[in-house]
Design an enzyme around this catalytic site. Structure first.
Site, mmCIF file in Angstrom:
data_model
loop_
_atom_site.group_PDB
_atom_site.id
_atom_site.type_symbol
_atom_site.label_atom_id
_atom_site.label_comp_id
_atom_site.label_asym_id
_atom_site.label_seq_id
_atom_site.Cartn_x
_atom_site.Cartn_y
_atom_site.Cartn_z
ATOM 1 N N LYS A 45 32.062 -32.543 -4.963
ATOM 2 C CA LYS A 45 32.328 -33.962 -5.236
ATOM 3 C C LYS A 45 32.801 -34.109 -6.686
ATOM 4 C CE LYS A 45 32.119 -38.526 -5.469
ATOM 5 N NZ LYS A 45 33.249 -39.319 -4.933
ATOM 6 N N ASN A 69 37.049 -47.010 1.323
ATOM 7 C CA ASN A 69 35.873 -46.689 0.512
ATOM 8 C C ASN A 69 36.016 -47.225 -0.900
ATOM 9 O OD1 ASN A 69 35.864 -44.437 -1.808
ATOM 10 N ND2 ASN A 69 37.545 -43.948 -0.401
ATOM 11 N N ASN A 127 40.681 -34.614 -11.231
ATOM 12 C CA ASN A 127 40.996 -35.830 -10.477
ATOM 13 C C ASN A 127 41.586 -36.891 -11.415
ATOM 14 O OD1 ASN A 127 41.019 -38.093 -8.858
ATOM 15 N ND2 ASN A 127 38.917 -37.857 -8.117
ATOM 16 N N CYS A 130 41.086 -41.547 -9.191
ATOM 17 C CA CYS A 130 40.034 -42.337 -8.534
ATOM 18 C C CYS A 130 40.378 -43.825 -8.641
ATOM 19 C CB CYS A 130 38.661 -42.095 -9.152
ATOM 20 S SG CYS A 130 37.434 -43.199 -8.400
HETATM 21 O O1 RRO Z 1 34.097 -41.932 -5.597
HETATM 22 C C1 RRO Z 1 35.070 -42.637 -5.238
HETATM 23 O O2 RRO Z 1 35.009 -43.876 -5.137
HETATM 24 C C2 RRO Z 1 36.387 -42.059 -4.935
HETATM 25 C C3 RRO Z 1 37.015 -41.121 -5.744
HETATM 26 BR BR1 RRO Z 1 36.205 -40.386 -7.247
HETATM 27 C C4 RRO Z 1 38.335 -40.700 -5.435
HETATM 28 O O3 RRO Z 1 38.966 -39.889 -6.126
HETATM 29 N N1 RRO Z 1 38.922 -41.239 -4.326
HETATM 30 C C5 RRO Z 1 38.304 -42.127 -3.549
HETATM 31 O O4 RRO Z 1 38.896 -42.589 -2.551
HETATM 32 N N2 RRO Z 1 37.027 -42.531 -3.844
#
Ligand code: RRO
Length: 309
Positions: A45, A69, A127, A130
């Protein structure tokens, strides 16, 4: 014999499938399930320097054609995942992906400095995309900022590293981001992250709580966008940068299409949430079935060979 093995950087994987970061990879239990599955490898993660609870629930909802999400980067903190990947290293596994998503450039530098100075020999996925942290823009949509990050990172970082990108939708944007990436010793690009800030409605209401219901869209909704990104980066990036495809993978046909567009490895997100790790054996056997019907024996027989009219 049909082989679905693949290579990223100098690392061989017996199978071209893995999880998308964020899905079933936060805790030791989830990471162990991935390890014991038929995926070719797995990724942790995305982590921040300190542990985070993430956004309030409900923050993940399955939809008919995908998912939305706004998790908000819940994770057990950098030290936890560094310990985890170093334990794997001690057991002889150097084929792991380690995702990091610092809330600031300084925090990314702190984490990468520790990784650089550790025994970690796997692959880092940085990443840059996000979409769910209130007040924090997605780095990948700010070209100057992306360049600043990469310049700083590669001023000291020497281990293999790739970047996770947001989806792009404009031909000039593809060219601009590819030009920046091509300047740095990046080993792979993972595309795409979820399509940020979508809005899903049911019974006159949003379905997730954070950010007034706005969240990252995944699953079948995003497959054509994901394939476009894989294809464009396959065409525009240096040939020694591998593409990891992510977005809308539900069936062996979807895996096949990602590879046809140029992906060397394919990540599974929404469908892994729905079906858990058993999805990997199904996708592998379905992909092999498709390859058999076309007389392909390895990924190189069709990787990147999408036909144009
Ligand atoms: O944790 C999140 O809300 C999240 C991340 Br870090 C990401 O890179 N992509 C995503 O759809 N949710």
């Amino acid at each position: 014999m049909i082989s679905i093995e693949t290579t990223i950087f100098n690392k061989k994987f017996s199978n071209c499938l893995m999880n998308a970061s964020g899905v079933k990879c936060m805790t030791i239990e989830e990471l162990s399930n991935l390890k014991n599955s038929e995926s070719g490898t797995w990724i942790t993660k995305s982590c921040t320097l300190s542990p985070r609870e993430g956004n309030p629930s409900p923050r993940y909802v399955d939809l008919k054609l995908g998912s939305i999400n706004s998790m908000g980067l819940p994770n057990l903190g950098f030290e936890f995942y560094l310990d985890y990947v170093l334990t794997e290293h001690e057991m002889g596994n150097d084929n792991l992906f380690f995702s990091i998503a610092g809330l600031t450039l300084e925090n990314n530098i702190k984490m990468l400095t520790q990784i650089e100075n550790s025994d970690f020999q796997g692959l880092v996925e940085l990443n840059l995309s996000c979409p769910n942290i209130p007040g924090k823009p997605q780095t990948g949509y700010d070209f100057e900022r992306t360049e600043e990050v990469l310049k700083k990172v590669f001023s000291f970082y020497t281990k293999p590293l790739g970047v996770k990108l947001p989806p792009y939708f404009d031909m000039v944007h593809f060219e601009m981001i590819a030009e920046i990436i091509n300047k740095y010793p990046i080993q792979f690009v993972t595309c795409i992250n979820s399509i940020g800030n979508a809005l899903y409605i049911e019974d006159e209401s949003v379905v997730i709580k954070p950010k007034s219901g706005f969240g990252g869209l995944g699953g079948a909704y995003v497959k054509p966008t994901a394939l476009a990104n894989v294809r464009m980066f396959y065409k525009l990036l240096r040939k020694n940068i591998s593409i990891i495809g992510c977005g809308g993978v539900e069936t062996g046909r979807d895996v096949f299409e990602h590879i046809l567009c140029g992906a060397s490895m394919v990540q599974v997100g929404t469908q892994l949430m729905k079906d858990d790790v058993k999805i990997f054996s199904k996708l592998s056997s379905d992909l092999k079935e498709i390859m058999k019907s076309k007389n392909y024996t390895s990924l190189s027989d069709f990787k990147g060979k999408l036909k144009e009219l």
